[in-house]
Design an enzyme around this catalytic site. Structure first.
Site, PDB file in Angstrom:
ATOM      1  N   GLN A  78       0.839  -1.201   0.000  1.00  0.00           N
ATOM      2  CA  GLN A  78       0.000   0.000   0.000  1.00  0.00           C
ATOM      3  C   GLN A  78       0.877   1.255   0.000  1.00  0.00           C
ATOM      4  OE1 GLN A  78      -3.464  -0.205   0.102  1.00  0.00           O
ATOM      5  NE2 GLN A  78      -3.515   1.998  -0.179  1.00  0.00           N
ATOM      6  N   PHE A  79       1.406   1.627  -1.176  1.00  0.00           N
ATOM      7  CA  PHE A  79       2.301   2.777  -1.252  1.00  0.00           C
ATOM      8  C   PHE A  79       1.615   4.084  -0.862  1.00  0.00           C
ATOM      9  CE2 PHE A  79       0.298   3.176  -5.361  1.00  0.00           C
ATOM     10  CZ  PHE A  79       0.315   4.539  -5.624  1.00  0.00           C
ATOM     11  N   THR A  80       0.287   4.138  -0.917  1.00  0.00           N
ATOM     12  CA  THR A  80      -0.409   5.394  -0.617  1.00  0.00           C
ATOM     13  C   THR A  80      -0.330   5.774   0.859  1.00  0.00           C
ATOM     14  OG1 THR A  80      -2.551   4.295  -0.393  1.00  0.00           O
ATOM     15  CG2 THR A  80      -1.986   5.162  -2.579  1.00  0.00           C
TER      16      THR A  80
END
Length: 149
Positions: A78-80
């Protein structure tokens, strides 16, 4: 590294309508590798996560760990979680680690959870457009940052 840990009754992740990972009672974890993270950051989370005492004991107190309850785990990249929302209205994700760093640390984390004795560890697909569903149990949600451990 950042992790959002949700205690779940069940969770699953789909790609193109096909279930690629799931778990029953346990944790659904959104995991973000931040630029500058290294193996030591992963090790801090690896030590903490499976031992978090957020499952109820016989007295209704959150006193049991994932390992104590023989729980399962679904880990989603989950890079966000690295979003910077300080300026304007569109987040910047420049703080997320590049795939060349993020993928090995993500895989290292998942492998270490299996080695730690987590009954079942499943994943999504790094970088894919995923649809994640879950039934949060409690709800219980914990946010961890390796820089703060």
């Amino acid at each position: 590294m950042k992790a959002v840990i949700q205690r779940v009754q069940n969770s699953e992740v789909k790609i193109d309508g096909k279930v690629v990972g799931s778990c029953n009672s346990g944790f659904m974890i959104l995991l973000c590798v931040v630029d500058g993270d290294a193996k030591g950051d992963a090790d801090k989370l690896i030590k903490k996560v499976p031992n978090l005492r957020i499952f109820e004991d016989e007295n209704g107190k959150m006193n049991r760990s994932l390992l104590d309850v023989d729980g399962e785990m679904l880990v989603i990249s989950q890079f966000t979680l690295a979003a910077d929302c300080k300026h304007g209205r569109r987040p910047s994700f420049i703080g997320a680690a590049p795939p060349s760093t993020a993928i090995p640390l993500y895989e290292y984390f998942c492998h270490a959870m299996r080695e730690a004795g987590v009954k079942r560890v499943e994943t999504g697909e790094f970088g894919a457009d995923m649809k994640v569903s879950l039934i949060n149990d409690g709800p219980v949600t914990i946010i961890l940052d390796s820089k703060e451990l």
